[in-house]
Scaffold this motif. Sequence first.
Motif, short mmCIF file in Angstrom:
data_model
loop_
_atom_site.label_atom_id
_atom_site.label_comp_id
_atom_site.label_asym_id
_atom_site.label_seq_id
_atom_site.Cartn_x
_atom_site.Cartn_y
_atom_site.Cartn_z
N ALA A 51 0.84 -1.21 0.00
CA ALA A 51 0.00 0.00 0.00
C ALA A 51 0.87 1.26 0.00
O ALA A 51 0.61 2.21 -0.74
CB ALA A 51 -0.91 -0.01 1.22
N ARG A 52 1.92 1.24 0.81
CA ARG A 52 2.80 2.41 0.90
C ARG A 52 3.46 2.68 -0.46
O ARG A 52 3.55 3.82 -0.90
CB ARG A 52 3.88 2.14 1.96
N GLU A 53 3.89 1.60 -1.11
CA GLU A 53 4.54 1.76 -2.43
C GLU A 53 3.54 2.24 -3.49
O GLU A 53 3.88 3.05 -4.34
CB GLU A 53 5.15 0.41 -2.88
N HIS A 54 2.29 1.72 -3.43
CA HIS A 54 1.28 2.17 -4.40
C HIS A 54 1.08 3.68 -4.29
O HIS A 54 1.00 4.39 -5.28
CB HIS A 54 -0.07 1.47 -4.15
N THR A 55 0.99 4.15 -3.04
CA THR A 55 0.77 5.58 -2.82
C THR A 55 1.92 6.38 -3.40
O THR A 55 1.72 7.42 -4.03
CB THR A 55 0.64 5.86 -1.29
N LYS A 56 3.14 5.86 -3.20
CA LYS A 56 4.32 6.55 -3.70
C LYS A 56 4.37 6.56 -5.24
O LYS A 56 4.73 7.54 -5.86
CB LYS A 56 5.56 5.82 -3.15
N LEU A 91 -5.69 -2.61 -2.67
CA LEU A 91 -6.87 -2.23 -3.47
C LEU A 91 -7.33 -0.81 -3.17
O LEU A 91 -7.68 -0.04 -4.06
CB LEU A 91 -8.04 -3.18 -3.15
N LEU A 92 -7.31 -0.47 -1.86
CA LEU A 92 -7.81 0.85 -1.44
C LEU A 92 -7.05 1.99 -2.10
O LEU A 92 -7.63 3.03 -2.42
CB LEU A 92 -7.70 0.99 0.08
N SER A 93 -5.78 1.76 -2.34
CA SER A 93 -4.96 2.80 -2.95
C SER A 93 -5.48 3.14 -4.35
O SER A 93 -5.71 4.32 -4.68
CB SER A 93 -3.51 2.31 -2.99
N GLY A 94 -5.69 2.11 -5.18
CA GLY A 94 -6.20 2.34 -6.55
C GLY A 94 -7.62 2.85 -6.55
O GLY A 94 -7.98 3.77 -7.30
N VAL A 95 -8.46 2.27 -5.68
CA VAL A 95 -9.87 2.66 -5.63
C VAL A 95 -10.01 4.11 -5.18
O VAL A 95 -10.77 4.88 -5.76
CB VAL A 95 -10.68 1.68 -4.73
N SER A 96 -9.24 4.51 -4.16
CA SER A 96 -9.33 5.91 -3.69
C SER A 96 -8.89 6.88 -4.77
O SER A 96 -9.51 7.93 -4.97
CB SER A 96 -8.44 6.14 -2.46
N THR A 97 -7.82 6.52 -5.47
CA THR A 97 -7.34 7.40 -6.55
C THR A 97 -8.40 7.54 -7.64
O THR A 97 -8.71 8.64 -8.08
CB THR A 97 -6.03 6.83 -7.16
N ALA A 98 -8.95 6.39 -8.05
CA ALA A 98 -9.95 6.40 -9.13
C ALA A 98 -11.18 7.21 -8.71
O ALA A 98 -11.75 7.96 -9.51
CB ALA A 98 -10.35 4.96 -9.48
N LYS A 99 -11.59 7.06 -7.45
CA LYS A 99 -12.77 7.80 -6.97
C LYS A 99 -12.50 9.30 -6.96
O LYS A 99 -13.36 10.11 -7.34
CB LYS A 99 -13.17 7.30 -5.56
N SER A 100 -11.30 9.67 -6.51
CA SER A 100 -10.96 11.10 -6.49
C SER A 100 -10.98 11.67 -7.90
O SER A 100 -11.54 12.75 -8.14
CB SER A 100 -9.57 11.32 -5.89
N LEU A 101 -10.36 10.96 -8.85
CA LEU A 101 -10.31 11.46 -10.23
C LEU A 101 -11.72 11.55 -10.81
O LEU A 101 -12.07 12.54 -11.48
CB LEU A 101 -9.43 10.55 -11.11
N ALA A 102 -12.55 10.53 -10.55
CA ALA A 102 -13.91 10.52 -11.10
C ALA A 102 -14.71 11.70 -10.55
O ALA A 102 -15.48 12.34 -11.27
CB ALA A 102 -14.60 9.20 -10.74
#
Length: 364
Positions: A51-56, A91-102
């Motif tokens: 998760a930390r790496e995904h965020t980075k 999963l939360l990392s990708g989902v949060s990013t996608a939700k923010s962009l949407a």
Amino acid sequence: MNILAIETSCDETAASIVDINQNNITVKSSVISSQVHLHAQWGGVVPNLAAREHTKNMIPVLTETFTTAHAQKDNIDLIAVTHGPGLIPALLSGVSTAKSLAYIWRKPLIGIHHIEGHIYANWIENSRQIAFPVLALVVSGGHTQLVLMHDHCTYEIIGQTQDDAVGEAFDKVARLLALGYPGGPIISERAQKFEDSGQKNDITLPRPMENSGDYNFSFSGIKTAVLYLVNEYRKKAELKNNDHLPQDFIDATAHAFQRSVVEVLTKKTLKAAKQYNIKTIVLAGGVSANMQLRENLKKQINKQFPDVFFSTPPIAYCLDNAAMIAVAAYYRYKTLSKNDIVKLFDGWKSVNAKANRPLNILTK
Ligand code: KG4
Ligand code: ZN
């Protein structure tokens, strides 16, 4: 339409922009930042570290995805994201990013099942040849399933592993042979080395559930058989704790293990193809990169069912990637009513990550 997809279910941070119209699929960019070397020292994926790496990695990966595709936010018609199954922190990392962009860009957002994505990796190059009913042999690090599809985005699981997934078995056997992580590519390399030597392999490992009469699988027994084989060898050769196993024993064991796995998978796939009058067999998931499995399936399908089309994903899209998520999103989008498409604009509220999301709930 242009679809932006994000995939972070395990240890790859991936994003892609795919342009799809009917069966014309153009992957404009597919960027994958792998953390595999980071996790290798732990012998497997550590969820919070992932998760930390995904965020980075997320912003640099997205930036490269747009730059390579020569695209801007205004060119994007739909955002897709893997919403499970997978490791929740990842999963939360990708989902949060996608939700923010949407939300910020006011784009429709769709959640895609990870295995659905692996299956649709086959459409990237073969969309014109694939005809229904389709039988998908799903072989990844977390799944081993035979999935029947009578149409786009309908899934019936007709068999699955009762214990370990195939990729997991490759990884565990690699660990027993001290070959490192991930095990699949290295086992396959060692098995090929043995094959090229032209020697006869005297090691026979079990083929669990080969004649079980159903389409289920079991791989933990083969792994245990390898453990006994290694222990017995060490005892006979009087190896001490720190002594390495000899290379030729490792190569022969990798070869015997891969042969058992490939034979069981091929046998059950062909049996199911016959029972369900399948027109296309597709191979999906990380283990679809395995050359021995691809070649053996191809040979047997051509021999027994010359009219059945056999599809394998391009090597670049076998392991986790986001292009496959975009392609799955397109075919799912096409099944939606006008009303449901409008609801996708609420995706930033409704899409959620789920660790154990089953594929068969999507059955129509
Ligand atoms: O689909 P994937 O990238 O991740 C999951 O969804 O699980 O699959 C990863 C799995 C790992 O277990 C890895 O060892 C295996 O795929 N794998 C292979 C090969 N390349 C990757 N297994 C056998 N042969 C390969 N060449
Ligand atoms: Zn995967």
